[in-house]
Motif scaffolding. Structure first.
Motif, PDB file in Angstrom:
ATOM      1  N   ARG A 133      -7.035   4.820   4.297  1.00 51.38           N
ATOM      2  CA  ARG A 133      -6.282   3.681   4.850  1.00 51.38           C
ATOM      3  C   ARG A 133      -7.216   2.543   5.224  1.00 51.38           C
ATOM      4  O   ARG A 133      -6.931   1.376   4.960  1.00 51.38           O
ATOM      5  CB  ARG A 133      -5.460   4.136   6.067  1.00 51.38           C
ATOM      6  N   TYR A 161       0.861  -1.181   0.000  1.00 50.70           N
ATOM      7  CA  TYR A 161       0.000   0.000   0.000  1.00 50.70           C
ATOM      8  C   TYR A 161       0.898   1.231   0.000  1.00 50.70           C
ATOM      9  O   TYR A 161       1.967   1.230   0.612  1.00 50.70           O
ATOM     10  CB  TYR A 161      -0.878   0.069   1.261  1.00 50.70           C
ATOM     11  N   VAL A 210      -2.806   5.569  -2.972  1.00 53.51           N
ATOM     12  CA  VAL A 210      -3.648   6.763  -2.845  1.00 53.51           C
ATOM     13  C   VAL A 210      -2.762   8.001  -2.996  1.00 53.51           C
ATOM     14  O   VAL A 210      -2.112   8.425  -2.049  1.00 53.51           O
ATOM     15  CB  VAL A 210      -4.407   6.798  -1.509  1.00 53.51           C
ATOM     16  N   THR A 217      -8.160  -4.571   1.481  1.00 56.70           N
ATOM     17  CA  THR A 217      -7.823  -5.314   0.258  1.00 56.70           C
ATOM     18  C   THR A 217      -7.712  -6.833   0.486  1.00 56.70           C
ATOM     19  O   THR A 217      -8.330  -7.603  -0.260  1.00 56.70           O
ATOM     20  CB  THR A 217      -6.526  -4.742  -0.371  1.00 56.70           C
ATOM     21  N   ARG A 264      -2.293  -3.232  -8.496  1.00 59.01           N
ATOM     22  CA  ARG A 264      -2.225  -2.148  -7.525  1.00 59.01           C
ATOM     23  C   ARG A 264      -3.116  -0.994  -7.966  1.00 59.01           C
ATOM     24  O   ARG A 264      -2.642  -0.008  -8.553  1.00 59.01           O
ATOM     25  CB  ARG A 264      -0.760  -1.692  -7.418  1.00 59.01           C
ATOM     26  N   ARG A 285     -15.557   0.851   0.720  1.00 61.34           N
ATOM     27  CA  ARG A 285     -15.055  -0.496   0.443  1.00 61.34           C
ATOM     28  C   ARG A 285     -15.610  -1.057  -0.855  1.00 61.34           C
ATOM     29  O   ARG A 285     -14.951  -1.850  -1.522  1.00 61.34           O
ATOM     30  CB  ARG A 285     -15.375  -1.432   1.610  1.00 61.34           C
ATOM     31  N   GLY A 297      -2.586  -1.178  -3.214  1.00 68.28           N
ATOM     32  CA  GLY A 297      -3.367  -0.002  -3.556  1.00 68.28           C
ATOM     33  C   GLY A 297      -2.543   1.253  -3.315  1.00 68.28           C
ATOM     34  O   GLY A 297      -1.672   1.274  -2.445  1.00 68.28           O
ATOM     35  N   SER A 319     -10.051   1.810   3.956  1.00 64.22           N
ATOM     36  CA  SER A 319     -10.566   1.182   2.735  1.00 64.22           C
ATOM     37  C   SER A 319      -9.506   0.300   2.079  1.00 64.22           C
ATOM     38  O   SER A 319      -9.751  -0.875   1.790  1.00 64.22           O
ATOM     39  CB  SER A 319     -11.017   2.260   1.743  1.00 64.22           C
ATOM     40  N   VAL A 320      -8.333   0.882   1.838  1.00 62.99           N
ATOM     41  CA  VAL A 320      -7.303   0.147   1.102  1.00 62.99           C
ATOM     42  C   VAL A 320      -6.808  -1.051   1.908  1.00 62.99           C
ATOM     43  O   VAL A 320      -6.498  -2.113   1.355  1.00 62.99           O
ATOM     44  CB  VAL A 320      -6.153   1.097   0.714  1.00 62.99           C
ATOM     45  N   ARG A 321      -6.783  -0.901   3.231  1.00 60.56           N
ATOM     46  CA  ARG A 321      -6.328  -2.025   4.061  1.00 60.56           C
ATOM     47  C   ARG A 321      -7.341  -3.178   4.095  1.00 60.56           C
ATOM     48  O   ARG A 321      -7.028  -4.245   4.603  1.00 60.56           O
ATOM     49  CB  ARG A 321      -6.051  -1.547   5.489  1.00 60.56           C
ATOM     50  N   VAL A 345     -13.215  -0.468  -3.505  1.00 58.30           N
ATOM     51  CA  VAL A 345     -12.106  -1.433  -3.514  1.00 58.30           C
ATOM     52  C   VAL A 345     -12.566  -2.731  -4.169  1.00 58.30           C
ATOM     53  O   VAL A 345     -11.834  -3.346  -4.960  1.00 58.30           O
ATOM     54  CB  VAL A 345     -11.586  -1.661  -2.075  1.00 58.30           C
ATOM     55  N   TYR A 397      -6.349   5.074  -6.266  1.00 61.75           N
ATOM     56  CA  TYR A 397      -7.582   5.701  -5.786  1.00 61.75           C
ATOM     57  C   TYR A 397      -7.327   7.189  -5.569  1.00 61.75           C
ATOM     58  O   TYR A 397      -6.512   7.557  -4.710  1.00 61.75           O
ATOM     59  CB  TYR A 397      -8.007   5.084  -4.446  1.00 61.75           C
TER      60      TYR A 397
END
Ligand SMILES: [Zn+2]
Length: 499
Positions: A285, A271, A314, A291, A328, A342, A312, A287-289, A345, A331
């Motif tokens: 964070r 990330y 950002v 994944t 990857r 989410r 991901g 949202s991307v976490r 994602v 966003y």
């Protein structure tokens, strides 16, 4: 790709409820109409290439044959590998370096084109200097000896320029960010940072070496295979061993908080959050976490994840969209302005199967990408207690009258200007639910998984999906595909149409 449209907050999952309530849980017909006006401003510049070839012969060489983007890609060869080696300096905004394109000639090539908007200063073919000339978008290379049919050639192009602000058609996709810049976009972006055969129908492997001032990060697709700091610069090397379409390659230059780890099933993730995200940082964070958990769920739905890395990025810039860059997704910071997102994602990760692993053979097949990604959002919504995909289909079908512009667009061939029209997304997903109704759930998912797993060249078209669905199910599906994709009108409520 998912653009930020307020009407999308009808999705009850992964979004704040504040603006949701305004939509009252039902997709408002008015909001759908507003959606359909969102357009992609297409590229429409006509190049003025500086070669002496007759106009007809030249235009025949300029594109790979996609009517939406006549100059995109080039006939006569296929690329096997890109070795990109460029530096980017945020202070001067200059991108400079050399990209080596390893190509295989399909025919004898006295000359050939690459797509590039930056200025080339030197070209070699198999180590020997080659003549070249450059128009707005087309770099025409004339090797000292023609490349023979079937031969593999290493074409090295040295170039430099300031990609921020370069426009081609209505597009300026190479954007400044808070601490650097980012090369990301769909369809056009590659020509802003490397010479290529810029069309999704010609995928290749990539090695991407990015040099930035010490203290900066440089993020791209695939595995991080090297990072060294010398003489005030840091050199980041990324490797993509799976086939990658040119528009899905990206580069983020700037100061990022980079986090690495492995998912429960052992897939390495990375990330990257650009510094200064401020009030959207926590939502981005969070949202991307998510994944790894979303990826695990998507694997249960669509089959094994097709790649060896995930993650991901950002960047600190209002892109107005998120994009499914292979391994990857990127966003834009503004995607998280209402909180964690989410289902976004879910959308971008679903594209790893539909759009990335199976890319469009021509841009008109875009509904295959956006329909499946949107359908994945619907499945995710249901997984979290929301409406079923069938209810999603019904609420739109029942609320949007036949006179609504939503039904006018032939999403199977929407035109360049409306590639990302919301009808491509929502009616694309409705088409898939209608197909599921027609085939039955088991056959529908068998078709979809086979579409990904059994797809040898990593490319697809509407016709190929129809033929696969017919083969698996034994049904004749011309009528269903025509009604949903090519009629420009509301499908009749018949069993044959999956209604
Ligand atoms: Zn999308």
């Amino acid at each position: 790709m998912r653009r930020f449209l307020d009407s999308h907050v009808a999705d009850p999952v992964g979004r704040p409820t504040r603006s949701m309530r305004r939509v009252a849980g039902v997709v408002a017909a008015g909001a759908m109409v507003a959606c359909t006006t969102a357009v992609l401003a297409g590229s429409s510049v006509t190049a003025s290439p500086s070669t002496s070839l007759p106009r007809e012969a030249l235009s025949a060489q300029e594109g790979i044959g996609d009517p939406y983007f006549p100059q995109a890609g080039n006939p006569g060869y296929r690329v096997r590998h890109y070795d990109i080696d460029v530096s980017y300096t945020p202070a001067t905004r200059v991108l400079a370096g050399t990209t080596t394109v390893v190509l295989r000639a399909a025919a004898r090539l006295p000359s050939f084109n690459l797509d590039l908007l930056l200025r080339a200063s030197r070209v070699t073919v198999n180590g020997t200097r080659a003549d070249f000339s450059q128009g707005r978008h087309e770099l025409t290379v004339r090797p000292s000896e023609p490349v023979g049919a079937g031969e593999v050639a290493r074409v090295a192009v040295t170039y430099r320029g300031k990609p921020i602000g370069i426009g081609y058609g209505a597009e300026t996709p190479f954007e400044k960010t808070a601490t650097g810049a980012i090369a990301v976009g769909e369809p056009p972006i590659a020509a802003w940072w490397f010479p290529s055969n810029d069309h999704p129908s010609d995928k290749a492997t990539f090695t991407t070496t990015l040099t930035v001032p010490r203290g900066y990060e440089a993020i791209s697709n695939g595995a991080l295979t090297g990072r060294r700091t010398t003489k005030g610069v840091t050199v980041w090397t990324w490797s993509v061993r799976s086939q990658l379409a040119t528009y899905l390659a990206f580069a983020a230059f700037g100061q990022y908080d980079v986090q690495r780890g492995r998912t429960a099933s052992g897939i390495p993730y990375l990330y990257a959050f650009e510094h200064g995200l401020g009030d959207v940082s926590a939502a981005a964070r969070r949202s991307v976490r998510s994944t790894p958990s979303i990826l695990r769920w998507l694997e249960q739905v669509w089959g094994g994840y097709p790649y060896e890395n995930v993650g991901g990025v950002v960047p600190n810039v209002r892109l107005g969209y998120a994009l499914e860059n292979q391994t990857r997704p990127v966003y834009g910071r503004d995607m998280f302005r209402y909180g964690p997102y989410r289902s976004l994602v879910v959308h971008e990760l679903a594209h790893q199967w539909f759009g990335d692993r199976v890319a469009v053979r021509r841009w008109r097949h875009i509904w295959l990408n956006e329909g499946y990604a949107t359908y994945s959002e619907w499945l995710w919504s249901r997984h979290n207690g929301g409406r079923t995909p069938q209810q999603q289909l019904r609420v739109r079908y029942d609320n949007l009258e036949a006179s609504n512009p939503f039904w006018k667009l032939e999403i199977g061939d929407p035109g360049r200007e409306r590639l990302f029209d919301s009808a491509v997304y929502d009616r694309g997903a409705m088409t898939l639910q209608a197909l599921r109704n027609r085939l039955g759930t088991r056959a529908f998912f068998r078709v979809s998984r086979q579409w990904v797993r059994g797809n040898a060249d990593g490319l697809g078209s509407t016709r190929e999906l129809k033929l696969l669905a017919e083969r698996v199910s034994g049904e004749q599906l011309d009528g269903l595909f025509k009604a949903w994709l090519f009629s420009g009108s509301k499908p009749a409520p018949t069993r044959a149409n999956g209604l």
